[in-house]
Design a protein around this motif. Structure first.
Motif, PDB file in Angstrom:
ATOM      1  N   ARG A  28       0.743  -1.126   0.109  1.00  0.00           N
ATOM      2  CA  ARG A  28       0.071   0.004   0.038  1.00  0.00           C
ATOM      3  C   ARG A  28       0.713   1.234  -0.168  1.00  0.00           C
ATOM      4  O   ARG A  28       0.391   2.415  -0.783  1.00  0.00           O
ATOM      5  CB  ARG A  28      -1.101   0.209   1.172  1.00  0.00           C
ATOM      6  N   ASP A  29       1.978   1.128   0.788  1.00  0.00           N
ATOM      7  CA  ASP A  29       2.787   2.377   0.767  1.00  0.00           C
ATOM      8  C   ASP A  29       3.692   2.747  -0.382  1.00  0.00           C
ATOM      9  O   ASP A  29       4.183   3.808  -0.531  1.00  0.00           O
ATOM     10  CB  ASP A  29       3.899   2.174   1.961  1.00  0.00           C
ATOM     11  N   LEU A  30       3.590   1.907  -1.350  1.00  0.00           N
ATOM     12  CA  LEU A  30       4.421   2.367  -2.721  1.00  0.00           C
ATOM     13  C   LEU A  30       3.650   3.326  -3.660  1.00  0.00           C
ATOM     14  O   LEU A  30       4.086   3.633  -4.464  1.00  0.00           O
ATOM     15  CB  LEU A  30       4.619   0.779  -3.367  1.00  0.00           C
ATOM     16  N   LEU A  31       2.577   3.389  -3.349  1.00  0.00           N
ATOM     17  CA  LEU A  31       1.552   4.558  -4.220  1.00  0.00           C
ATOM     18  C   LEU A  31       1.870   5.826  -3.790  1.00  0.00           C
ATOM     19  O   LEU A  31       1.876   5.961  -2.497  1.00  0.00           O
ATOM     20  CB  LEU A  31       0.246   3.957  -4.152  1.00  0.00           C
ATOM     21  N   CYS A  53     -10.647   2.027  -7.178  1.00  0.00           N
ATOM     22  CA  CYS A  53     -10.985   3.318  -6.368  1.00  0.00           C
ATOM     23  C   CYS A  53     -11.456   3.246  -5.135  1.00  0.00           C
ATOM     24  O   CYS A  53     -11.299   4.087  -4.413  1.00  0.00           O
ATOM     25  CB  CYS A  53     -12.258   3.863  -7.474  1.00  0.00           C
ATOM     26  N   LEU A  54     -11.959   2.205  -4.637  1.00  0.00           N
ATOM     27  CA  LEU A  54     -12.602   2.032  -3.255  1.00  0.00           C
ATOM     28  C   LEU A  54     -11.248   1.847  -2.478  1.00  0.00           C
ATOM     29  O   LEU A  54     -11.306   2.397  -1.298  1.00  0.00           O
ATOM     30  CB  LEU A  54     -13.329   0.622  -3.231  1.00  0.00           C
ATOM     31  N   VAL A  55     -10.282   0.833  -2.627  1.00  0.00           N
ATOM     32  CA  VAL A  55      -9.140   0.518  -1.577  1.00  0.00           C
ATOM     33  C   VAL A  55      -8.041   1.422  -1.884  1.00  0.00           C
ATOM     34  O   VAL A  55      -7.280   1.809  -0.837  1.00  0.00           O
ATOM     35  CB  VAL A  55      -8.542  -0.734  -1.989  1.00  0.00           C
ATOM     36  N   LEU A  56      -7.821   2.358  -2.764  1.00  0.00           N
ATOM     37  CA  LEU A  56      -6.702   3.262  -2.870  1.00  0.00           C
ATOM     38  C   LEU A  56      -6.731   4.548  -2.451  1.00  0.00           C
ATOM     39  O   LEU A  56      -8.100   5.220  -2.723  1.00  0.00           O
ATOM     40  CB  LEU A  56      -6.094   3.261  -4.413  1.00  0.00           C
ATOM     41  N   VAL A 175      -2.039  -6.490  -5.389  1.00  0.00           N
ATOM     42  CA  VAL A 175      -0.380  -6.133  -5.150  1.00  0.00           C
ATOM     43  C   VAL A 175      -0.009  -5.166  -5.885  1.00  0.00           C
ATOM     44  O   VAL A 175      -0.041  -5.157  -7.019  1.00  0.00           O
ATOM     45  CB  VAL A 175       0.001  -7.575  -5.801  1.00  0.00           C
ATOM     46  N   ILE A 176       0.652  -4.296  -5.080  1.00  0.00           N
ATOM     47  CA  ILE A 176       1.329  -3.052  -5.707  1.00  0.00           C
ATOM     48  C   ILE A 176       2.671  -2.965  -5.692  1.00  0.00           C
ATOM     49  O   ILE A 176       3.419  -3.401  -4.714  1.00  0.00           O
ATOM     50  CB  ILE A 176       0.678  -1.695  -4.630  1.00  0.00           C
ATOM     51  N   GLY A 177       3.249  -2.669  -7.002  1.00  0.00           N
ATOM     52  CA  GLY A 177       4.494  -3.024  -7.005  1.00  0.00           C
ATOM     53  C   GLY A 177       5.394  -1.460  -6.979  1.00  0.00           C
ATOM     54  O   GLY A 177       4.708  -0.452  -6.850  1.00  0.00           O
ATOM     55  N   PHE A 178       6.693  -1.522  -7.146  1.00  0.00           N
ATOM     56  CA  PHE A 178       7.724  -0.425  -7.064  1.00  0.00           C
ATOM     57  C   PHE A 178       7.427   0.470  -8.070  1.00  0.00           C
ATOM     58  O   PHE A 178       7.001  -0.051  -9.333  1.00  0.00           O
ATOM     59  CB  PHE A 178       8.911  -0.806  -6.753  1.00  0.00           C
ATOM     60  N   PRO A 179       7.002   1.863  -7.926  1.00  0.00           N
ATOM     61  CA  PRO A 179       6.765   2.779  -9.071  1.00  0.00           C
ATOM     62  C   PRO A 179       7.992   2.412 -10.089  1.00  0.00           C
ATOM     63  O   PRO A 179       9.311   2.365  -9.752  1.00  0.00           O
ATOM     64  CB  PRO A 179       7.092   4.152  -8.479  1.00  0.00           C
ATOM     65  N   VAL A 180       7.598   2.524 -11.425  1.00  0.00           N
ATOM     66  CA  VAL A 180       8.567   2.433 -12.635  1.00  0.00           C
ATOM     67  C   VAL A 180       9.065   3.994 -12.962  1.00  0.00           C
ATOM     68  O   VAL A 180       7.966   4.414 -13.433  1.00  0.00           O
ATOM     69  CB  VAL A 180       8.122   1.582 -13.568  1.00  0.00           C
TER      70      VAL A 180
END
Length: 226
Positions: A28-31, A53-56, A175-180
Motif C-alpha cells: 500500500r505504501d508504494l503508491l 477506486c475503493l481501496v486506494l 498487489v502494488i509494485g514499486f513505481p517504475v
C-alpha cells in the motif's frame, strides 16, 4: 461529480465491494500519496476499476471504452452519468486521432498532479493470462515524467466472472509494485519494449502467464445468471 465519486466509494458501492471481496492489499505504501502518478493494473473483471477506486487513497481517473458512453436512450444516458461520476473518462479503442485526444486528456490530468489509472491490456482478459499492453501508458508517462505504479489484482474474475452481473463472494488480493520511473527522452521505438517489460512484471506480480498478443475483444453483455 467529485461528490458522487465519494458517495459511490463510501456509501453506495464501496461497502458492498468490501464485504464481497474482503480485499487484502500488499505494498500500500508504494503508491505516492501526492503528486502526479500513473496506475497500470491488470484487468480480469468489470469490477477491477471500481475496486481500485475503493481501496486506494488517491482519487483515480480511469479510462473506459467509449462504447460505455455512447449507448442511446435513457439507459445509455444513465450509464454515461454513472461512469463520469465514478471518475472514468472515455477512450476510443479504434486508434488514430480520437485515441490521441483521450491520451492528451490523461496527460493534462497527470501534469496537474492527478492520479490517472489504466488497464494497459485495453480489455478484460478472458483466458487467465496477462496480455500484451497498449503503449498509451508509456506515452503519457514520457510526456509527464510521472512514475508508473504496477498493480496486479488476483481473484476479481471469481467475484465477477465475464458475462455475469451478480457478484460472488471471494477473497481478492491487490498487489502494488514499486513505481517504475520513465525516461522522458525515450524514443518512440522504445515505447513498445518499455510497455512489454511493464506487462511482464504485471504478469509475475499476478502469478499468471504472459501472452505476447493483444487480448481478444469479445462483446459480453452481463446477465443476471447466478
Amino acid at each position: 461529480m467529485r461528490m458522487w465519486y465519494r458517495l459511490f466509494k463510501y456509501v453506495l458501492i464501496g461497502p458492498a465491494l468490501l464485504v464481497t471481496c474482503r480485499p487484502r492489499i500488499v505494498g500500500r505504501d508504494l503508491l505516492p500519496s501526492t503528486g502526479p502518478v500513473i496506475v497500470a493494473a491488470t484487468h480480469s473483471a468489470f469490477i477491477d476499476s471500481l475496486l481500485l477506486c475503493l481501496v486506494l487513497p488517491r482519487r483515480l481517473t480511469f479510462v473506459a471504452k467509449s462504447e460505455y458512453f455512447d449507448r442511446p436512450g435513457l439507459r445509455g444516458r444513465m450509464q454515461r452519468w454513472f461512469f463520469l461520476a465514478a471518475g472514468q473518462t472515455p477512450i476510443d479503442r479504434s486508434g488514430g486521432d480520437r485515441a490521441a485526444t483521450t491520451l492528451a486528456t490523461a496527460t493534462s490530468l497527470v501534469s496537474g498532479g492527478g492520479a490517472w489509472a489504466i488497464h494497459p491490456e485495453g480489455t478484460r482478459s478472458c483466458d487467465g493470462r496477462v496480455h500484451r499492453g497498449h503503449t498509451g501508458v508509456m506515452r503519457v508517462a514520457r510526456a509527464t515524467g510521472a512514475p508508473v505504479v504496477p498493480i496486479a489484482l488476483r481473484g476479481t474474475e471469481r467475484v465477477n466472472p465475464p458475462g455475469r452481473l451478480m457478484w460472488r463472494p471471494h477473497r481478492v488480493d491487490i498487489v502494488i509494485g514499486f513505481p517504475v520511473p520513465v525516461d522522458q527522452a525515450m524514443a518512440d521505438d522504445d515505447l513498445r519494449s518499455a510497455t512489454d517489460r511493464l506487462m511482464i512484471e504485471l504478469a509475475a506480480m499476478a502469478g499468471r502467464p504472459y501472452e505476447n498478443s493483444y487480448a481478444e475483444r469479445r462483446p459480453q453483455a452481463p446477465t443476471a445468471t447466478p
